[in-house]
Write a protein that holds these residues in place. Structure first.
Motif, mmCIF file in Angstrom:
data_model
loop_
_atom_site.group_PDB
_atom_site.id
_atom_site.type_symbol
_atom_site.label_atom_id
_atom_site.label_comp_id
_atom_site.label_asym_id
_atom_site.label_seq_id
_atom_site.Cartn_x
_atom_site.Cartn_y
_atom_site.Cartn_z
ATOM 1 N N ALA A 55 -27.745 9.751 15.027
ATOM 2 C CA ALA A 55 -28.647 9.106 15.979
ATOM 3 C C ALA A 55 -30.020 8.893 15.347
ATOM 4 N N ALA A 56 -30.571 7.714 15.527
ATOM 5 C CA ALA A 56 -31.864 7.365 14.933
ATOM 6 C C ALA A 56 -32.976 8.307 15.383
ATOM 7 N N ALA A 57 -32.892 8.792 16.592
ATOM 8 C CA ALA A 57 -33.944 9.655 17.133
ATOM 9 C C ALA A 57 -33.641 11.143 16.963
ATOM 10 N N SER A 58 -32.660 11.481 16.158
ATOM 11 C CA SER A 58 -32.254 12.878 16.039
ATOM 12 C C SER A 58 -33.283 13.712 15.287
ATOM 13 N N GLU A 59 -33.272 14.981 15.570
ATOM 14 C CA GLU A 59 -34.133 15.928 14.859
ATOM 15 C C GLU A 59 -33.764 15.959 13.379
ATOM 16 N N LEU A 60 -32.486 15.782 13.072
ATOM 17 C CA LEU A 60 -32.037 15.772 11.680
ATOM 18 C C LEU A 60 -32.735 14.675 10.888
ATOM 19 N N VAL A 61 -32.803 13.477 11.436
ATOM 20 C CA VAL A 61 -33.451 12.363 10.738
ATOM 21 C C VAL A 61 -34.908 12.703 10.442
ATOM 22 N N ARG A 62 -35.610 13.224 11.428
ATOM 23 C CA ARG A 62 -37.020 13.572 11.226
ATOM 24 C C ARG A 62 -37.183 14.673 10.175
ATOM 25 N N ALA A 63 -36.223 15.592 10.111
ATOM 26 C CA ALA A 63 -36.330 16.731 9.196
ATOM 27 C C ALA A 63 -36.002 16.384 7.753
ATOM 28 N N VAL A 64 -35.104 15.420 7.521
ATOM 29 C CA VAL A 64 -34.627 15.202 6.150
ATOM 30 C C VAL A 64 -35.133 13.934 5.480
ATOM 31 N N ASP A 65 -35.668 12.978 6.222
ATOM 32 C CA ASP A 65 -36.064 11.710 5.608
ATOM 33 C C ASP A 65 -37.151 11.919 4.563
ATOM 34 N N GLY A 66 -36.813 11.611 3.317
ATOM 35 C CA GLY A 66 -37.767 11.686 2.223
ATOM 36 C C GLY A 66 -37.909 13.045 1.563
ATOM 37 N N VAL A 67 -37.089 14.009 1.942
ATOM 38 C CA VAL A 67 -37.212 15.351 1.349
ATOM 39 C C VAL A 67 -35.938 15.737 0.603
ATOM 40 N N VAL A 68 -36.073 16.730 -0.265
ATOM 41 C CA VAL A 68 -34.920 17.238 -1.008
ATOM 42 C C VAL A 68 -34.119 18.166 -0.104
ATOM 43 N N VAL A 69 -32.808 17.942 -0.084
ATOM 44 C CA VAL A 69 -31.887 18.744 0.721
ATOM 45 C C VAL A 69 -30.728 19.183 -0.165
ATOM 46 N N ALA A 70 -29.928 20.065 0.368
ATOM 47 C CA ALA A 70 -28.661 20.419 -0.268
ATOM 48 C C ALA A 70 -27.551 20.005 0.692
ATOM 49 N N PHE A 71 -26.417 19.658 0.120
ATOM 50 C CA PHE A 71 -25.246 19.310 0.921
ATOM 51 C C PHE A 71 -24.068 20.048 0.311
ATOM 52 N N GLU A 72 -23.346 20.809 1.137
ATOM 53 C CA GLU A 72 -22.240 21.623 0.643
ATOM 54 C C GLU A 72 -20.966 21.262 1.370
ATOM 55 N N THR A 73 -19.891 21.241 0.628
ATOM 56 C CA THR A 73 -18.572 21.059 1.217
ATOM 57 C C THR A 73 -17.587 21.918 0.445
ATOM 58 N N ASP A 74 -16.492 22.249 1.096
ATOM 59 C CA ASP A 74 -15.546 23.151 0.449
ATOM 60 C C ASP A 74 -14.167 23.020 1.066
ATOM 61 N N GLU A 75 -13.255 23.714 0.468
ATOM 62 C CA GLU A 75 -11.897 23.848 1.007
ATOM 63 C C GLU A 75 -11.426 25.240 0.616
ATOM 64 N N VAL A 76 -10.958 26.008 1.600
ATOM 65 C CA VAL A 76 -10.585 27.396 1.371
ATOM 66 C C VAL A 76 -9.178 27.634 1.882
ATOM 67 N N ASP A 77 -8.399 28.366 1.102
ATOM 68 C CA ASP A 77 -7.081 28.807 1.515
ATOM 69 C C ASP A 77 -7.137 30.334 1.596
ATOM 70 N N ALA A 78 -7.371 30.845 2.802
ATOM 71 C CA ALA A 78 -7.543 32.284 2.978
ATOM 72 C C ALA A 78 -6.287 33.060 2.593
ATOM 73 N N ALA A 79 -5.115 32.508 2.884
ATOM 74 C CA ALA A 79 -3.876 33.207 2.566
ATOM 75 C C ALA A 79 -3.698 33.366 1.051
ATOM 76 N N ALA A 80 -4.045 32.342 0.315
ATOM 77 C CA ALA A 80 -3.905 32.390 -1.148
ATOM 78 C C ALA A 80 -5.161 32.930 -1.832
ATOM 79 N N GLN A 81 -6.201 33.208 -1.047
ATOM 80 C CA GLN A 81 -7.471 33.682 -1.571
ATOM 81 C C GLN A 81 -7.991 32.769 -2.687
ATOM 82 N N SER A 82 -8.004 31.480 -2.368
ATOM 83 C CA SER A 82 -8.450 30.502 -3.356
ATOM 84 C C SER A 82 -9.214 29.397 -2.645
ATOM 85 N N GLY A 83 -9.879 28.562 -3.426
ATOM 86 C CA GLY A 83 -10.599 27.442 -2.851
ATOM 87 C C GLY A 83 -11.643 26.917 -3.811
#
Length: 146
Positions: A55-83
């Motif tokens: 959303a254009a009016a979201s708090e996220l937009v106001r917080a991140v526009d023009g600043v350095v951020v981190a973005f994380e993504t993952d995939e975990v297999d708890a049964a195999a203890q891997s990811g």
């Protein structure tokens, strides 16, 4: 990382390949001078930039526009203890160019919570790091009993 601790560092191309397989990640930014983490759906642009739609009016937009951020993504297999886990660090900017906005409307992510006025946030990857955990191993290659 110890060479035999069960972790493997991922190169940039491998990180991007893995990220393209999952629909959700977490954006890390600053909120009231404290770290904030927000799960979001995303996609990757052809150049490896992370694209969000919100959303254009979201708090996220106001917080991140023009600043350095981190973005994380993952995939975990708890049964195999891997990811795996990938972190992209870079400057986030709201897309303001009308032609680019139109292009992203065709190829960018679809919002899971649509709003009447939406914008795209682009995170330019200045640093991409990742690692994979091979299940069943611990520090220095000790095998775990299953």
């Amino acid at each position: 990382m110890h060479p035999d601790d069960g972790f493997r560092e991922l190169d940039r191309q491998e990180c991007l390949r893995l990220m393209a397989k999952v629909p959700v990640g977490r954006i890390v930014h600053t909120r009231h001078a404290l770290p904030a983490v927000l799960p979001v759906n995303f996609c990757l642009d052809d150049d490896g930039a992370v694209l969000l739609r919100t959303a254009a009016a979201s708090e996220l937009v106001r917080a991140v526009d023009g600043v350095v951020v981190a973005f994380e993504t993952d995939e975990v297999d708890a049964a195999a203890q891997s990811g795996w886990s990938v972190v992209v660090t870079g400057r986030a900017c709201v897309v303001t160019d009308p032609a680019e906005h139109a292009r992203l409307c065709r190829v960018g992510p679809r919002s899971w919570a649509p709003s009447p006025a939406e914008v795209f946030v682009r995170i330019e990857p200045e640093l991409i790091t990742g690692r994979e955990l091979v299940g069943g191993r611990t520090l220095y290659g000790t095998q775990l009993p299953f």
